[in-house]
Scaffold this motif. Sequence first.
Motif, PDB file in Angstrom:
ATOM      1  N   HIS B   2       1.881  -7.876   1.792  1.00 35.35           N
ATOM      2  CA  HIS B   2       2.229  -6.714   2.607  1.00 35.35           C
ATOM      3  C   HIS B   2       1.782  -5.436   1.897  1.00 35.35           C
ATOM      4  CE1 HIS B   2       4.298  -9.098   5.556  1.00 35.35           C
ATOM      5  NE2 HIS B   2       4.918  -9.742   4.574  1.00 35.35           N
ATOM      6  N   VAL B   3       0.914  -4.719   2.558  1.00 31.60           N
ATOM      7  CA  VAL B   3       0.321  -3.531   1.959  1.00 31.60           C
ATOM      8  C   VAL B   3       0.788  -2.292   2.719  1.00 31.60           C
ATOM      9  CG1 VAL B   3      -1.834  -2.404   1.285  1.00 31.60           C
ATOM     10  CG2 VAL B   3      -1.725  -4.905   1.389  1.00 31.60           C
ATOM     11  N   HIS B  41     -10.682   5.020   2.360  1.00 30.07           N
ATOM     12  CA  HIS B  41     -11.013   3.906   1.460  1.00 30.07           C
ATOM     13  C   HIS B  41      -9.763   3.080   1.146  1.00 30.07           C
ATOM     14  CE1 HIS B  41     -15.197   5.175   0.569  1.00 30.07           C
ATOM     15  NE2 HIS B  41     -14.714   6.367   0.872  1.00 30.07           N
ATOM     16  N   ALA B  42      -8.629   3.745   1.066  1.00 30.85           N
ATOM     17  CA  ALA B  42      -7.369   3.024   0.805  1.00 30.85           C
ATOM     18  C   ALA B  42      -7.019   2.143   1.999  1.00 30.85           C
ATOM     19  CB  ALA B  42      -6.247   4.018   0.512  1.00 30.85           C
ATOM     20  N   VAL B  43      -7.182   2.677   3.215  1.00 30.63           N
ATOM     21  CA  VAL B  43      -6.903   1.880   4.417  1.00 30.63           C
ATOM     22  C   VAL B  43      -7.844   0.671   4.453  1.00 30.63           C
ATOM     23  CG1 VAL B  43      -6.983   1.860   6.947  1.00 30.63           C
ATOM     24  CG2 VAL B  43      -6.017   3.843   5.748  1.00 30.63           C
ATOM     25  N   LEU B 115      -1.024   1.519  -1.538  1.00 32.25           N
ATOM     26  CA  LEU B 115      -2.323   2.135  -1.805  1.00 32.25           C
ATOM     27  C   LEU B 115      -2.316   3.602  -1.398  1.00 32.25           C
ATOM     28  CD1 LEU B 115      -4.673  -0.668  -0.391  1.00 32.25           C
ATOM     29  CD2 LEU B 115      -4.352  -0.088  -2.798  1.00 32.25           C
ATOM     30  N   CYS B 116      -2.988   4.437  -2.204  1.00 27.93           N
ATOM     31  CA  CYS B 116      -3.181   5.851  -1.874  1.00 27.93           C
ATOM     32  C   CYS B 116      -4.635   6.191  -2.206  1.00 27.93           C
ATOM     33  CB  CYS B 116      -2.326   6.762  -2.754  1.00 27.93           C
ATOM     34  SG  CYS B 116      -0.562   6.480  -2.711  1.00 27.93           S
ATOM     35  N   VAL B 174       1.538   0.425  -7.424  1.00 27.41           N
ATOM     36  CA  VAL B 174       0.891   1.504  -6.676  1.00 27.41           C
ATOM     37  C   VAL B 174      -0.521   1.657  -7.232  1.00 27.41           C
ATOM     38  CG1 VAL B 174       0.890   3.975  -6.148  1.00 27.41           C
ATOM     39  CG2 VAL B 174       3.060   2.723  -6.218  1.00 27.41           C
ATOM     40  N   VAL B 175      -1.512   1.625  -6.347  1.00 29.44           N
ATOM     41  CA  VAL B 175      -2.905   1.745  -6.761  1.00 29.44           C
ATOM     42  C   VAL B 175      -3.540   2.902  -5.990  1.00 29.44           C
ATOM     43  CG1 VAL B 175      -5.169   0.609  -6.719  1.00 29.44           C
ATOM     44  CG2 VAL B 175      -3.138  -0.701  -7.386  1.00 29.44           C
TER      45      VAL B 175
END
Lengths: 338, 260
Positions: B2-3, B41-43, B115-116, B174-175
């Motif tokens: 789950h992201v 890019h995170a999406v 992700l951010c 968190v990346v």
Amino acid sequence: MTADSAPRDVWVLVDHADGRSVRKITYELLGQAQALAGAAGGRVVAAALGAGIGGLAGDLGVHGADRVMLADAPVLERYTTDAYAAVLAPLLEEARPRLLLMGSTAWGRDLAPRIAARTGAGIVTDCSAVEIEDGRIVATRPVMTRKAIARVAFAADGLRIAVVLPNVLPPAPAVPGRTAETVAVPVTVDPGAVRTRVVEIRPLARETVPLTEADIIVAGGRGLKGPEHFALLDELAGALGAAVGSSRPPVDSGWVPHDYEIGQTGKTVNPQLYIACGISGAPQHQAGMSGARWIVAINRDPQAPIFQIASYGLVGDLFQIVPLLTAAVRRLKAAPQG
Amino acid sequence: MHVVVCVKHVPDTEAPIRIRGDGRGVEESGLNFVMNYYDEHAVEEGLRIKERAGGSVTVITAGPARAVEALRAALAMGADHAIHVQDPGLEALDHLGIARVLAAAIAPLPHDLVLCGKLATDDNASIVGPALAEYLGLPQATAVTALELGEGRATAHREVEGAVEVLEVTLPAVVTVERNINEPRYPSLPGIMKAKRTPITAKALADLGLAPDAAGGPHRVELVGLTPPPRRQPGRVIPGEPDAAVRELVRLLREEAKVL
Ligand SMILES: Cc1cc2nc3c(=O)[nH]c(=O)nc-3n(C[C@H](O)[C@H](O)[C@H](O)COP(=O)(O)OP(=O)(O)OC[C@H]3O[C@@H](n4cnc5c(N)ncnc54)[C@H](O)[C@@H]3O)c2cc1C
């Protein structure tokens, strides 16, 4: 005086290359810290974290540190967010300096917000200046693709962290014989509580000077026409002692790796001299390089926007001009300086 | 897997900006707003992970009414769920305050990975990602150029000064991502249609258990003002044949600029 009852000291987090030598940004931060601490009658305190870093203390004293806090332990050998935050956050909370200066480097940007969140410190990143105005600490930073300059004030009380861009501020002068008091910081970090592990560091063989620290940068754009022609820039850079960078198209075309890229989606650089070869000067490129002191543009299109910001422009074919420039620089360097 | 992906709605960087009369911001009228470049890019990274490992991608933003467009754009790319934290109280928050709000919204969701983008192109702060990690009590990897997921851990590559750092991080984490981690897809037509129908969960600060004025804690930093950047004086074009022009350039660099 303001309501600020915190100590007047200004702290600098020491950025170093594996404990062997202090990075240039550290001298720049020490210079800034001297100016700020001096005005407030405080001391300059350098906090150094690492393993086997005792050798750095002398150099830090020579460059203006009054006190060096040395956290020297194997668990700090490689930078990890968890271990470094576990050491630095309590140190700050105990000493409560007026300001902590950190460099806007890969690990500075990783660590500073984490420390701010943990300690409740005010934080301003990408600062190009930090000044005291009417007793307030005010930072200046470029925003919106450098289309505006923001001035941000820290609150009157509490901890404050300013993350400063490299190559913008003058370094502290070296004063031979000047020494700092050294304080050993006990390190009690449990290695098991560190949730990241550095598996490998792959050095970029070509990068003798990181772009963000370079005094001179030679950059190539789409006008280079292919990866093989970057050799021309390597030769010019070799003659000048410069680093090589690029605009975005050479990266997107796979001619050079992403770490060459300068601009909004690449690096922000502030060299003394920036030589743009076959680069048109789009706003997104300018966002990363318009802080250069001197700009040279080599472009065959006299209408290219880069000429609007270039100190010196040469209109013509880069394939002819760059080798001539390399040869001229070599001649100059070979000639006895007079 | 789950992201959760955090996105921000920011002015398109192509457009010129007008600084407001009071210097406290930019005129929004006439500006085109888009999803922050790095967030695309995170999406994309979240979607690729879901495609390989299953699970879900939830996008979240904390921002004004218009920011729903950033969520729609992410849904059109293929995200499953969207959460919009919208509250008059957001306006007064600094970056740490926004990170606290996002943490409060993400904490109750299933999240193996958050992700951010590595930064938002409007204010370049790069504060929210690591601060969010701290508030969620998670490890972090920032400005990541390659990410590989394993059992309970991930391997990340980061560009550091003069090297590439290869890092192992335990999950959840968190990346924040660099742009060269992937090439974001364009939304498909069915994706765009689906995005229009997907309900967006709205949350106010009170729904997250945050008092409007306490969400950001005391004010730690304050914008004094925005000014246009100093104008660079265009210099001179050095005329003449290449050979002579290069000689003159070297003379100027040496004698006037004093950089050689
Ligand atoms: C969201 C976003 C982010 C971006 N981020 C960045 C960024 O970080 N960095 C960046 O650079 N760009 C960025 N861009 C791209 C930017 O808009 C431009 O497209 C890019 O900077 C153009 O690169 P260039 O000047 O090398 O190429 P071009 O604009 O194609 O210019 C090439 C130049 O080379 C000259 N030329 C060609 N042949 C020769 C020759 N033989 N001799 C001399 N001159 C010659 C031409 O006259 C021309 O001026 C971004 C764009 C977007 C939308």
